[in-house]
Each structure stands twice: as structure tokens, then as C-alpha cells.
Design a protein around this motif. Structure first.
Motif, PDB file in Angstrom:
ATOM      1  N   ARG A 180      41.897 104.368  -2.305  1.00 57.31           N
ATOM      2  CA  ARG A 180      40.523 104.996  -1.693  1.00 57.31           C
ATOM      3  C   ARG A 180      39.465 104.310  -2.247  1.00 57.31           C
ATOM      4  NH1 ARG A 180      42.990 111.141  -2.583  1.00 57.31           N
ATOM      5  NH2 ARG A 180      44.187 111.315  -0.728  1.00 57.31           N
ATOM      6  N   ASP A 229      38.057 104.184   1.391  1.00 58.84           N
ATOM      7  CA  ASP A 229      38.660 105.205   2.687  1.00 58.84           C
ATOM      8  C   ASP A 229      39.150 106.419   1.686  1.00 58.84           C
ATOM      9  OD1 ASP A 229      40.313 106.359   4.390  1.00 58.84           O
ATOM     10  OD2 ASP A 229      41.595 104.613   4.530  1.00 58.84           O
ATOM     11  N   ARG A 230      38.324 107.251   1.691  1.00 59.87           N
ATOM     12  CA  ARG A 230      38.389 108.591   1.116  1.00 59.87           C
ATOM     13  C   ARG A 230      39.402 109.468   1.739  1.00 59.87           C
ATOM     14  NH1 ARG A 230      32.362 110.456  -0.054  1.00 59.87           N
ATOM     15  NH2 ARG A 230      32.087 108.886   1.266  1.00 59.87           N
ATOM     16  N   ARG A 231      39.921 109.195   2.844  1.00 60.56           N
ATOM     17  CA  ARG A 231      40.620 110.331   3.507  1.00 60.56           C
ATOM     18  C   ARG A 231      42.083 109.488   3.375  1.00 60.56           C
ATOM     19  NH1 ARG A 231      36.380 110.653   7.825  1.00 60.56           N
ATOM     20  NH2 ARG A 231      35.196 112.442   7.297  1.00 60.56           N
ATOM     21  N   ALA A 232      42.162 108.536   2.869  1.00 56.25           N
ATOM     22  CA  ALA A 232      43.726 107.579   3.072  1.00 56.25           C
ATOM     23  C   ALA A 232      44.663 108.703   2.247  1.00 56.25           C
ATOM     24  CB  ALA A 232      43.560 106.479   2.192  1.00 56.25           C
ATOM     25  N   THR A 233      45.949 108.934   2.999  1.00 52.20           N
ATOM     26  CA  THR A 233      46.951 109.701   2.243  1.00 52.20           C
ATOM     27  C   THR A 233      48.397 109.001   2.242  1.00 52.20           C
ATOM     28  OG1 THR A 233      47.722 110.499   4.614  1.00 52.20           O
ATOM     29  CG2 THR A 233      46.116 111.814   3.530  1.00 52.20           C
ATOM     30  N   GLN A 272      49.403 102.758   6.745  1.00 51.20           N
ATOM     31  CA  GLN A 272      47.690 102.852   6.916  1.00 51.20           C
ATOM     32  C   GLN A 272      47.665 102.005   7.920  1.00 51.20           C
ATOM     33  OE1 GLN A 272      45.857 104.759   4.638  1.00 51.20           O
ATOM     34  NE2 GLN A 272      47.931 105.541   4.276  1.00 51.20           N
TER      35      GLN A 272
END
Length: 193
Positions: free
Chosen positions: A134, A139-143, A147
Motif C-alpha cells: 500500500r 494504494d491504500r485500498r489494496a487487499t 491486483q
């Protein structure tokens, strides 16, 4: 079980001296998966091997996922590469904990990872640590999981870090999660029956 390690355990002074040391990447052109840790720990830097601590869960999780036919040891570079797997880190310098790294180091490491993927052209890059990914790629929303972004030509998959500090996962759950990448990459289950 892997063969016995080739060197003795590092002493406390060896570990202290390993701070800021770098270890070599394990690379070959056209790897199936390039695994990318956050940065080497002091034990790994002291012995000069990725995930070098005998207590690490990485090697067991790799086997549980079916990437390797047995639990490899960190000194088994050629067997890892022969399986189409490589190893690098977002940040090259060793620390006792990943939280000792600066944001700038992680962002710079993300740029280096792109260059590494462009040069060596793995099919997949698997980043072992959501927070590092992240930060490195903004990319703060990466899970966890696949991707949309590519790193160089490679598809990207985020995996949980195998550190014992990551108490959310056991070797079994790490193996299951890592195994999802193996299946997506269309690699055979190499575990011996």
C-alpha cells in the motif's frame, strides 16, 4: 524436512552487526512467481539468506501451498529457482522490524521492484505484506489477492506476511492463501503424497 542448515546460528553480536546489511535477490529470467518480502530481518542478513530464521513460517507455507515438493530451507536457492520461484524485497536493508523503515524507503523500494520485474520478467509478483504494498504503490485500498495493477509486465498478487508477528495467520492459513496464487498461476501442486 529440509537438510540441516549449513552454518551455526548467529550470535547476538552477529545480529547487531547485520543491521542495514543487504542480501542477494534470487532471480532468473522468466520466473513463474517472484516473491517479494518487505525487507530482510537481522537473522536473514546475518546468514545472508532470505527468510533465514529457522522459525520462519515462509518455507512451511510455501510447501503447504504446493509450490515446493517438500519444506525447503533458506539455503536451498537452486531448488527454489528450479521450481520457477524467485525472491526479492521491497527494501534491501535489514532491520529488526519492518516498522523501522521510512515511507521514503518503501516508496523507493516500489520503484526498484518495478525495475526488477521489467528486467527479469516474472509472470507474477507476489508481495508479502499489505502495508508495504500500500505504501510502495500508493494504494491504500489494496487487499489480499490479485491486483489490477501490474508491476512491470507481471501480474500482482498480495499475500499476508509470514512473520510470526502477523498473528492473524497460521502456517495452514498462510498455505491456503498462498495456494490460491499457485492455482491462479496454473502451477502444479508439487507436494509429495
Amino acid at each position: 524436512m529440509p537438510p540441516a542448515p549449513p552454518s551455526p546460528r548467529p550470535s547476538p553480536s552477529d545480529l547487531a552487526a547485520a543491521r542495514d546489511r543487504e542480501i542477494d535477490d534470487w532471480l532468473r529470467p522468466g520466473l513463474d512467481v517472484l516473491f517479494c518480502g518487505i525487507n530482510p530481518g537481522l537473522y536473514s542478513a546475518a546468514v545472508g539468506l532470505p527468510f533465514g530464521n529457522p522459525g520462519t513460517r515462509f518455507w512451511k507455507a510455501m510447501h503447504e501451498a504446493g509450490f515446493t515438493e517438500r519444506v525447503l530451507g533458506p539455503w536451498e536457492r537452486d531448488a527454489f529457482l528450479d521450481a520457477g520461484l524467485g525472491m526479492t524485497n521491497v527494501v534491501r536493508r535489514a532491520t529488526a522490524r519492518a516498522d523501522e523503515l521510512s515511507r521514503e524507503e518503501i516508496v523507493d523500494g516500489g520503484r526498484r521492484l518495478v525495475e526488477t520485474a521489467q528486467e527479469w520478467e516474472p509472470r507474477w509478483v507476489a508481495v508479502l505484506g499489505l502495508g508495504a504494498y500500500r505504501t510502495a504503490f500508493g494504494d491504500r485500498r489494496a487487499t489480499a489477492g490479485p491486483q489490477e495493477r501490474r508491476i512491470g509486465p507481471a501480474r500482482v498478487w498480495l499475500l499476508p506476511n509470514p512473520s510470526g508477528l502477523n498473528a492473524h495467520h497460521t502456517v495452514a492459513t498462510l498455505g491456503e492463501t498462498y495456494g490460491e496464487l499457485r492455482v491462479a498461476a496454473k502451477l502444479p501442486d508439487r507436494r509429495r503424497s
